[in-house]
Design a protein around this motif. Structure first.
Motif, PDB file in Angstrom:
ATOM      1  N   TYR A 324     -24.264  -1.980 -30.918  1.00 49.32           N
ATOM      2  CA  TYR A 324     -24.459  -1.676 -32.334  1.00 49.32           C
ATOM      3  C   TYR A 324     -25.315  -0.424 -32.498  1.00 49.32           C
ATOM      4  O   TYR A 324     -25.948  -0.223 -33.535  1.00 49.32           O
ATOM      5  CB  TYR A 324     -25.121  -2.860 -33.028  1.00 49.32           C
ATOM      6  N   GLY A 325     -25.324   0.405 -31.465  1.00 45.72           N
ATOM      7  CA  GLY A 325     -26.110   1.626 -31.455  1.00 45.72           C
ATOM      8  C   GLY A 325     -26.096   2.169 -30.038  1.00 45.72           C
ATOM      9  O   GLY A 325     -25.229   1.816 -29.227  1.00 45.72           O
ATOM     10  N   GLY A 333     -36.193  -0.398 -29.759  1.00 45.62           N
ATOM     11  CA  GLY A 333     -35.301   0.232 -30.715  1.00 45.62           C
ATOM     12  C   GLY A 333     -33.873  -0.259 -30.632  1.00 45.62           C
ATOM     13  O   GLY A 333     -32.987   0.279 -31.324  1.00 45.62           O
ATOM     14  N   HIS A 334     -33.606  -1.286 -29.817  1.00 51.31           N
ATOM     15  CA  HIS A 334     -32.248  -1.838 -29.736  1.00 51.31           C
ATOM     16  C   HIS A 334     -31.854  -2.463 -31.067  1.00 51.31           C
ATOM     17  O   HIS A 334     -32.614  -3.210 -31.674  1.00 51.31           O
ATOM     18  CB  HIS A 334     -32.180  -2.890 -28.627  1.00 51.31           C
ATOM     19  N   ARG A 335     -30.647  -2.134 -31.545  1.00 49.85           N
ATOM     20  CA  ARG A 335     -30.116  -2.717 -32.784  1.00 49.85           C
ATOM     21  C   ARG A 335     -29.226  -3.907 -32.445  1.00 49.85           C
ATOM     22  O   ARG A 335     -28.461  -3.856 -31.483  1.00 49.85           O
ATOM     23  CB  ARG A 335     -29.251  -1.710 -33.539  1.00 49.85           C
ATOM     24  N   ALA A 471     -39.165   0.639 -34.556  1.00 51.24           N
ATOM     25  CA  ALA A 471     -38.644   0.801 -35.919  1.00 51.24           C
ATOM     26  C   ALA A 471     -38.139   2.224 -36.148  1.00 51.24           C
ATOM     27  O   ALA A 471     -37.119   2.442 -36.831  1.00 51.24           O
ATOM     28  CB  ALA A 471     -39.724   0.448 -36.938  1.00 51.24           C
ATOM     29  N   ILE A 472     -38.836   3.196 -35.581  1.00 51.74           N
ATOM     30  CA  ILE A 472     -38.412   4.594 -35.714  1.00 51.74           C
ATOM     31  C   ILE A 472     -37.041   4.794 -35.095  1.00 51.74           C
ATOM     32  O   ILE A 472     -36.147   5.418 -35.701  1.00 51.74           O
ATOM     33  CB  ILE A 472     -39.450   5.533 -35.056  1.00 51.74           C
ATOM     34  N   GLN A 477     -30.946   5.510 -35.416  1.00 51.75           N
ATOM     35  CA  GLN A 477     -29.570   5.082 -35.171  1.00 51.75           C
ATOM     36  C   GLN A 477     -28.843   4.794 -36.482  1.00 51.75           C
ATOM     37  O   GLN A 477     -27.622   5.008 -36.581  1.00 51.75           O
ATOM     38  CB  GLN A 477     -29.561   3.851 -34.270  1.00 51.75           C
ATOM     39  N   ASP A 478     -29.576   4.308 -37.514  1.00 45.79           N
ATOM     40  CA  ASP A 478     -28.978   4.146 -38.838  1.00 45.79           C
ATOM     41  C   ASP A 478     -28.448   5.492 -39.340  1.00 45.79           C
ATOM     42  O   ASP A 478     -27.341   5.585 -39.889  1.00 45.79           O
ATOM     43  CB  ASP A 478     -30.010   3.609 -39.837  1.00 45.79           C
TER      44      ASP A 478
END
Length: 520
Positions: A324-325, A333-335, A471-472, A477-478
């Motif tokens: 998912y990223g 930072g893994h989504r 979170a950064i 990735q968003d």
């Protein structure tokens, strides 16, 4: 399985099979000349660039590990995470404060080819030149190296960066090169061969698209390698590599997921399979500057038209996780979700809204990557269901890695869709650095930029709080996903099958390190 092993070997010896093996990329003389005491490892693609600032990666990284110096090396910790330790080339290496790292080289470490002794000037030259190299993203806060004396110096950072060790100093991008020899070269860079060497092995022969040969370096003052000779054998086709392994003609090869799934049920004789959860990530990219894909609604339609689960089932035998990223599982930072899903009707609506019909696109993938070709076939079928016709073009590994690079020609101008896979380090910055604005025409083949992405990139380098840093990278990735230029596929586990008589060692991304192999 002994019967299968022998029958495969006998088949391989037959005249018909020799012709068949040659047809899929293995030199028959090379395959049939197995010798005891030689470690033979399959490489999926030829060596092209051994300059650490401009390399492609993969087997080139293995060569740098074997033949070239670094100040530090990565080391797996008891808890499974990765750290670093000083290399055999240094007397002292320490982080004195957040922006200063001091080093002292061992005396008497000599370059081959009359390159002289390895000095602090070599370190300064090697690291400073990275600031203008393709691999500059591995050194995002490096300012310069200050030389103290012949063997000592200080690495000075513009800002603190927690990833400097795993991404830079201890990685292949931290390779030291001989200043005196490279300064004499045009543009002060090289491709093949190495200008000089100093490591456990010396590269003694390279036959393009066939093999590279390495012999233990008798002048090496560090830990001696177990094997006296190593061959990296170029076999781009994964099924041909599987056949060669089962015939006993290579000691180790990576295998695609479908083969791994079969081996999990029935292993070849005298063999073991290892599954390394991946620090590699695979996606489908879209060229945002191509006229056919310039409308974000078209790109987002494509995102929603593709069935990721079908890809994983058909292309990856159902044994690889969905992505998912681009930040792998277990890395900050893994989504665990994305903002689009498989929705052909939404895709059709977006195409209608964009006024697009009868769209024809081309998707490119590495010819030797069976999973990537299978992925293309699923994408072709999915996009046909929403009215998009896709042509699949397999590309040999050498030309493939040049497709999006402006310095390699004009192929980037006509590039539309492609299947891409990157290997990475255990620091999340390494997954994101390649997609900044300065990477357009280098490794940012999607050719987009966003001011907020650049701001977050800088914040992520400097943030030391793990939760805030994670979170950064999720937010970054968003931003990538919202360009519509990415369809996330998987984090590729690295499946390797090897003889049970050897004990292999791999780097964090699953690249073999022959200098560390031993007998089982």
């Amino acid at each position: 399985m002994n019967q299968l092993h022998m029958s495969r070997r006998q088949v391989l010896r037959s005249a018909a099979a020799v012709a068949a093996v040659a047809a899929v990329g293995i030199d028959p003389k090379m395959v049939l000349a197995a010798q005891d005491g030689i470690l033979k490892i399959r490489m999926a693609g030829d060596l092209q660039v051994l300059d650490p600032g401009f390399m492609i990666g993969g087997p080139e990284v293995a060569v740098l590990y074997m033949c070239m110096p670094r100040l530090a090396v990565r080391e797996k910790q008891p808890d499974g995470t990765w750290g670093w330790k000083p290399s055999a080339y240094v007397e002292q290496l320490a982080q004195d404060d957040p922006t200063h790292i001091s080093f002292t080289l061992k005396k008497g470490m000599m370059w081959s080819n009359e390159g002289g002794e390895i000095t602090a000037d070599d370190v300064k030259f090697s690291f400073d030149r990275m600031l203008k190299a393709d691999y500059s993203p591995r050194w995002p806060t490096l300012d310069h190296v200050e030389v103290k004396d012949k063997y000592s110096g200080t690495i000075i950072l513009k800002a603190p960066f927690v990833g400097i060790w795993l991404m830079g100093i201890a990685s292949e991008a931290g390779t030291i090169v001989p200043k005196s020899l490279i300064e004499k070269m045009k543009d002060q860079k090289y491709t093949m061969p190495l200008p000089a060497q100093c490591g456990p092995y010396t590269m003694v022969d390279w036959q393009a698209k066939q093999k590279a040969v390495f012999k233990a370096n008798p002048n090496w003052g560090g830990p001696k390698p177990y094997f006296q000779e190593v061959h990296l054998i170029d076999v781009e086709n994964s099924k041909a590599a599987e056949l060669a392994f089962e015939a006993g003609e290579v000691n180790l090869t990576d295998v695609p997921p479908d083969t791994a799934a079969r081996y999990m049920k029935t292993m070849p004789s005298n063999a073991k399979l290892i599954n390394q959860p991946g620090l590699a990530y695979t996606w489908m990219g879209m060229n945002t500057q191509h006229p056919k894909l310039a409308d974000i609604r078209v790109r987002k339609a494509i995102q929603r038209a593709i069935d990721a689960d079908a890809i994983l089932a058909a292309g990856y035998a159902g044994v690889c996780p969905r992505a998912y990223g681009i930040v792998p599982v277990g890395v900050l930072g893994h989504r665990d979700k994305s903002n689009y899903s498989f929705d052909p009707e939404a895709a059709k609506s977006l195409l209608k809204e964009a006024g697009v019909s009868n769209l024809n696109l081309e998707i490119k993938a590495q010819a030797g990557e069976d999973a990537h070709i299978a992925t293309c076939q699923i994408i072709q079928s999915n996009l046909a269901d929403v009215g998009i016709t896709v042509k699949i073009t397999p590309v040999d590994s050498g030309p493939f890695w040049n497709l999006g690079q402006e310095s390699k020609g004009d192929a980037w101008k006509t590039l539309e869709l492609w299947i891409m896979g990157f290997s990475t380090t255990p620091d999340p910055a390494d997954q994101l650095e390649w997609f900044q604005k300065s990477g357009v025409g280098v490794w940012n083949w999607e050719r987009w930029s966003d001011p907020q992405f650049e701001i977050l990139l800088k914040k992520g380098r400097e943030e030391v709080d793990p939760a805030k840093r994670a979170a950064i990278y999720v937010q970054m990735q968003d931003i990538m996903e919202n360009t519509g230029a990415y369809f996330w596929i998987t984090f590729d586990p690295r499946f390797h099958v090897f003889r049970d008589s050897i004990a292999p060692v791999f780097d964090p991304s699953g690249i073999p390190q022959p200098e560390l192999f031993t007998k089982a």
